[in-house]
Design a protein around this motif. Sequence first.
Motif, short mmCIF file in Angstrom:
data_model
loop_
_atom_site.label_atom_id
_atom_site.label_comp_id
_atom_site.label_asym_id
_atom_site.label_seq_id
_atom_site.Cartn_x
_atom_site.Cartn_y
_atom_site.Cartn_z
N HIS A 22 -58.23 18.31 29.63
CA HIS A 22 -57.55 19.59 29.39
C HIS A 22 -56.19 19.59 30.10
N GLN A 23 -56.19 19.05 31.34
CA GLN A 23 -54.93 19.01 32.11
C GLN A 23 -53.90 18.11 31.42
N VAL A 24 -54.39 17.02 30.82
CA VAL A 24 -53.47 16.10 30.12
C VAL A 24 -52.85 16.81 28.93
N PHE A 25 -53.66 17.51 28.15
CA PHE A 25 -53.14 18.24 26.98
C PHE A 25 -52.14 19.31 27.43
N LYS A 26 -52.50 20.00 28.52
CA LYS A 26 -51.61 21.06 29.04
C LYS A 26 -50.26 20.44 29.45
N ALA A 27 -50.35 19.30 30.15
CA ALA A 27 -49.13 18.64 30.62
C ALA A 27 -48.26 18.17 29.45
N LEU A 28 -48.90 17.66 28.41
CA LEU A 28 -48.15 17.10 27.27
C LEU A 28 -47.66 18.17 26.30
N SER A 29 -48.12 19.41 26.49
CA SER A 29 -47.76 20.46 25.53
C SER A 29 -46.34 20.99 25.74
N ASP A 30 -45.76 20.68 26.90
CA ASP A 30 -44.44 21.23 27.20
C ASP A 30 -43.34 20.19 26.94
N PRO A 31 -42.28 20.55 26.19
CA PRO A 31 -41.22 19.57 25.87
C PRO A 31 -40.47 19.04 27.09
N THR A 32 -40.30 19.89 28.13
CA THR A 32 -39.60 19.41 29.34
C THR A 32 -40.42 18.32 30.02
N ARG A 33 -41.73 18.57 30.12
CA ARG A 33 -42.60 17.57 30.78
C ARG A 33 -42.66 16.29 29.95
N ARG A 34 -42.65 16.45 28.63
CA ARG A 34 -42.65 15.23 27.78
C ARG A 34 -41.36 14.44 27.98
N ARG A 35 -40.24 15.17 28.13
CA ARG A 35 -38.94 14.51 28.34
C ARG A 35 -38.94 13.77 29.68
N VAL A 36 -39.57 14.40 30.71
CA VAL A 36 -39.69 13.75 32.02
C VAL A 36 -40.44 12.42 31.86
N LEU A 37 -41.54 12.47 31.11
CA LEU A 37 -42.33 11.25 30.90
C LEU A 37 -41.54 10.19 30.15
N GLN A 38 -40.76 10.64 29.15
CA GLN A 38 -39.93 9.68 28.38
C GLN A 38 -38.90 9.02 29.30
N LEU A 39 -38.31 9.82 30.20
CA LEU A 39 -37.31 9.26 31.13
C LEU A 39 -37.94 8.26 32.09
N LEU A 40 -39.17 8.59 32.53
CA LEU A 40 -39.85 7.69 33.47
C LEU A 40 -40.33 6.41 32.81
N ARG A 41 -40.34 6.37 31.50
CA ARG A 41 -40.72 5.12 30.80
C ARG A 41 -39.71 4.02 31.12
N GLU A 42 -38.45 4.43 31.35
CA GLU A 42 -37.39 3.44 31.62
C GLU A 42 -37.58 2.80 33.00
N ARG A 43 -37.79 3.66 34.01
CA ARG A 43 -37.93 3.17 35.40
C ARG A 43 -38.37 4.33 36.29
N VAL A 46 -32.52 23.31 34.25
CA VAL A 46 -33.64 24.13 34.72
C VAL A 46 -33.55 24.21 36.23
N SER A 47 -34.02 25.34 36.81
CA SER A 47 -33.95 25.49 38.28
C SER A 47 -34.89 24.49 38.98
N LYS A 48 -34.57 24.21 40.25
CA LYS A 48 -35.36 23.23 41.00
C LYS A 48 -36.84 23.63 41.13
N PRO A 49 -37.12 24.95 41.46
CA PRO A 49 -38.55 25.32 41.55
C PRO A 49 -39.30 25.11 40.24
N THR A 50 -38.62 25.37 39.11
CA THR A 50 -39.27 25.17 37.81
C THR A 50 -39.56 23.68 37.60
N MET A 51 -38.58 22.83 37.96
CA MET A 51 -38.79 21.38 37.83
C MET A 51 -39.96 20.93 38.70
N SER A 52 -40.01 21.48 39.95
CA SER A 52 -41.11 21.12 40.87
C SER A 52 -42.45 21.49 40.25
N ALA A 53 -42.50 22.65 39.61
CA ALA A 53 -43.74 23.09 38.97
C ALA A 53 -44.14 22.11 37.86
#
Lengths: 106, 196
Positions: free
Chosen positions: A2-23, A36-43
């Motif tokens: 459930h947590q994986v689906f929740k994490a993947l449902s947000d476009p910002t989080r998906r973009r973070v994962l895509q960026l981390l694919r590089e390094r 986006v604000s820093k607290p939002t990114m931290s969340a």
Amino acid sequence: MHQVFKALSDPTRRRVLQLLRERPMTAGELAERFDVSKPTMSAHFNVLREAGLIDAEKRGTTITYRLRLSVLEDALLGFASTLGIEPGAQHRRRRSADILVDEPGS
Amino acid sequence: MSLPVLVLAWLTVILVAGLAVTGRWLFPEVADPSWVLMAVLLPSFWGILEALQRRKRGRAVDEAVHWYRWITVWIGLVIAVAFASQLAVAAGIVGPEWAPIARRARGVIFGVGLAVAGNYLPKVLSPWRADEEPPGWQPAQRFFGWVAALCGAALVVVWLSLPVATAGSASEAITVVFVLLTLGSKLVSTAVYSRS
């Protein structure tokens, strides 16, 4: 899962994962790529970490993130990115359809 | 006694039995040299992991060892279950007419084992700190995981759908593809590390 689906449902989080694919990247490097604000990114980072999709390593004041996607999670990420799934998207589409119906002359 | 130690002890018993079969001390009709390799490789791999674990080398190495340990347990279980079906036929617990079904079951079990291990391999952290990780490591690990998972799934499909003789040849071809792609990705990633 459930947590994986929740994490993947947000476009910002998906973009973070895509960026981390590089390094692996620091929190600062990732944050500067988003309007986006820093607290939002931290969340977002916390949601990804709790789902076990990324790993965080702290050195001094710098936190470096790296990807921890299984093959299945990687496939789900590709699937969600292709379809552009996001939370509340269906609700928003319904609302915009209602607004169009309510507009005079539409 | 911890669970991994118990599983290791159990695995050792199974593998010694496998060695006995291979050495033709037991059931000469199922002698297969590949079991010698399995019987030697798995415990020695486990030994290396345990030796690594004893040295304090940071959280990343500890986590990697943790994952590899459970992947070893999983592969051991897969081999043991596959071996059990072969042994059952040889021991006369089930008739020789079950031999093709036992072979098919072994292929499916190996396929599932490879797919599951492949699925989790990209989750294993590199032994380097996150900020010192060579750029090629993650893509190579991800590629290896995908190759293992897809080859495992292909083995399952082949052993479930084709006649036993054809499935045997097809699974050999899949194994060759798996080994070539794995070695290829390893060579490429090593070249990337040495450049970085």
